[in-house]
Motif scaffolding. Structure first.
Motif, PDB file in Angstrom:
ATOM      1  N   LEU A  19      -0.315   5.519   2.110  1.00 32.13           N
ATOM      2  CA  LEU A  19      -0.597   5.674   0.681  1.00 32.13           C
ATOM      3  C   LEU A  19      -1.689   4.683   0.306  1.00 32.13           C
ATOM      4  CD1 LEU A  19       2.906   5.934  -0.991  1.00 32.13           C
ATOM      5  CD2 LEU A  19       1.200   7.725  -0.728  1.00 32.13           C
ATOM      6  N   TRP A  20      -2.611   5.143  -0.513  1.00 29.85           N
ATOM      7  CA  TRP A  20      -3.727   4.311  -0.936  1.00 29.85           C
ATOM      8  C   TRP A  20      -3.771   4.253  -2.458  1.00 29.85           C
ATOM      9  CZ3 TRP A  20      -6.872   2.156   2.816  1.00 29.85           C
ATOM     10  CH2 TRP A  20      -6.724   2.663   4.111  1.00 29.85           C
ATOM     11  N   GLU A  21      -4.072   3.091  -2.973  1.00 31.43           N
ATOM     12  CA  GLU A  21      -4.349   2.933  -4.391  1.00 31.43           C
ATOM     13  C   GLU A  21      -5.832   3.230  -4.565  1.00 31.43           C
ATOM     14  OE1 GLU A  21      -2.934  -0.306  -7.477  1.00 31.43           O
ATOM     15  OE2 GLU A  21      -4.509  -1.064  -6.165  1.00 31.43           O
ATOM     16  N   VAL A  22      -6.149   4.293  -5.277  1.00 36.57           N
ATOM     17  CA  VAL A  22      -7.525   4.760  -5.389  1.00 36.57           C
ATOM     18  C   VAL A  22      -8.432   3.704  -6.009  1.00 36.57           C
ATOM     19  CG1 VAL A  22      -9.028   6.502  -6.446  1.00 36.57           C
ATOM     20  CG2 VAL A  22      -6.854   7.193  -5.407  1.00 36.57           C
ATOM     21  N   ALA A  23      -7.997   3.078  -7.098  1.00 38.71           N
ATOM     22  CA  ALA A  23      -8.845   2.127  -7.814  1.00 38.71           C
ATOM     23  C   ALA A  23      -9.292   0.958  -6.938  1.00 38.71           C
ATOM     24  CB  ALA A  23      -8.132   1.611  -9.055  1.00 38.71           C
ATOM     25  N   SER A  24      -8.371   0.440  -6.135  1.00 36.71           N
ATOM     26  CA  SER A  24      -8.699  -0.730  -5.298  1.00 36.71           C
ATOM     27  C   SER A  24      -9.152  -0.345  -3.897  1.00 36.71           C
ATOM     28  CB  SER A  24      -7.487  -1.652  -5.186  1.00 36.71           C
ATOM     29  OG  SER A  24      -6.467  -1.034  -4.406  1.00 36.71           O
ATOM     30  N   ARG A  25      -8.934   0.932  -3.537  1.00 33.56           N
ATOM     31  CA  ARG A  25      -9.253   1.412  -2.181  1.00 33.56           C
ATOM     32  C   ARG A  25      -8.484   0.638  -1.113  1.00 33.56           C
ATOM     33  NH1 ARG A  25     -15.771   2.406  -2.581  1.00 33.56           N
ATOM     34  NH2 ARG A  25     -15.635   3.827  -4.327  1.00 33.56           N
ATOM     35  N   ARG A  26      -7.252   0.248  -1.456  1.00 29.47           N
ATOM     36  CA  ARG A  26      -6.412  -0.511  -0.527  1.00 29.47           C
ATOM     37  C   ARG A  26      -5.118   0.244  -0.260  1.00 29.47           C
ATOM     38  NH1 ARG A  26      -6.124  -6.628  -2.232  1.00 29.47           N
ATOM     39  NH2 ARG A  26      -5.109  -6.630  -0.203  1.00 29.47           N
ATOM     40  N   PRO A  27      -4.580   0.090   0.957  1.00 27.53           N
ATOM     41  CA  PRO A  27      -3.298   0.742   1.251  1.00 27.53           C
ATOM     42  C   PRO A  27      -2.172   0.090   0.463  1.00 27.53           C
ATOM     43  CG  PRO A  27      -3.996  -0.631   3.096  1.00 27.53           C
ATOM     44  CD  PRO A  27      -5.111  -0.637   2.097  1.00 27.53           C
ATOM     45  N   ILE A  28      -1.146   0.878   0.182  1.00 28.64           N
ATOM     46  CA  ILE A  28       0.031   0.394  -0.528  1.00 28.64           C
ATOM     47  C   ILE A  28       1.188   0.348   0.457  1.00 28.64           C
ATOM     48  CG2 ILE A  28       1.687   0.866  -2.369  1.00 28.64           C
ATOM     49  CD1 ILE A  28      -0.510   2.471  -3.755  1.00 28.64           C
ATOM     50  N   GLY A  29       1.755  -0.823   0.659  1.00 29.31           N
ATOM     51  CA  GLY A  29       2.919  -0.957   1.522  1.00 29.31           C
ATOM     52  C   GLY A  29       2.636  -0.641   2.979  1.00 29.31           C
ATOM     53  N   ALA A  30       3.711  -0.481   3.712  1.00 33.30           N
ATOM     54  CA  ALA A  30       3.641  -0.222   5.145  1.00 33.30           C
ATOM     55  C   ALA A  30       3.306   1.246   5.407  1.00 33.30           C
ATOM     56  CB  ALA A  30       4.972  -0.582   5.799  1.00 33.30           C
ATOM     57  N   THR A  31       2.872   1.515   6.619  1.00 35.86           N
ATOM     58  CA  THR A  31       2.615   2.884   7.047  1.00 35.86           C
ATOM     59  C   THR A  31       3.913   3.676   7.003  1.00 35.86           C
ATOM     60  OG1 THR A  31       0.844   2.122   8.482  1.00 35.86           O
ATOM     61  CG2 THR A  31       1.748   4.280   8.967  1.00 35.86           C
TER      62      THR A  31
END
Length: 103
Positions: A19-31
């Motif tokens: 899961l990715w947070e679109v605004a920050s372009r960073r993954p959210i949590g573990a795979t």
């Protein structure tokens, strides 16, 4: 992408999802894992509260609501999470120092 445009899901041939947070372009949590083989399709359900990934032999549905992740993390730990554990599991979400409030 979730209907509200805040989350993006990607899948991999090893059966995992991110899961990715679109605004920050960073993954959210573990795979996210749970199935093997090449994914055929993925879609957000329930207004973005769940992610369904269909594979050749099976499908997996993950609850991607942060509050659900918080409840699960508390249940696995069996205690209140430390600030460090919280940051690792739920980055960018306010620290909730007690698990009993999540019932």
């Amino acid at each position: 992408m979730a209907a509200d445009g805040r989350l993006l899901a990607t899948t991999s041939t090893d059966g995992t999802g991110t899961l990715w947070e679109v605004a920050s372009r960073r993954p959210i949590g573990a795979t996210l894992s749970g199935a093997s083989g090449d994914p055929i399709a993925a879609a957000f359900l329930g207004g973005g509260s769940h992610l369904a990934v269909i594979h050749e032999d099976e499908s997996v549905i993950w609850d991607v609501r942060p509050r659900s992740w918080m409840r699960h993390a508390c249940a696995v730990a069996g205690r209140t999470l430390t600030r460090s554990e919280w940051e690792n599991a739920l980055p960018r979400h306010n620290y909730a120092p007690t698990c009993h409030d999540l019932g």
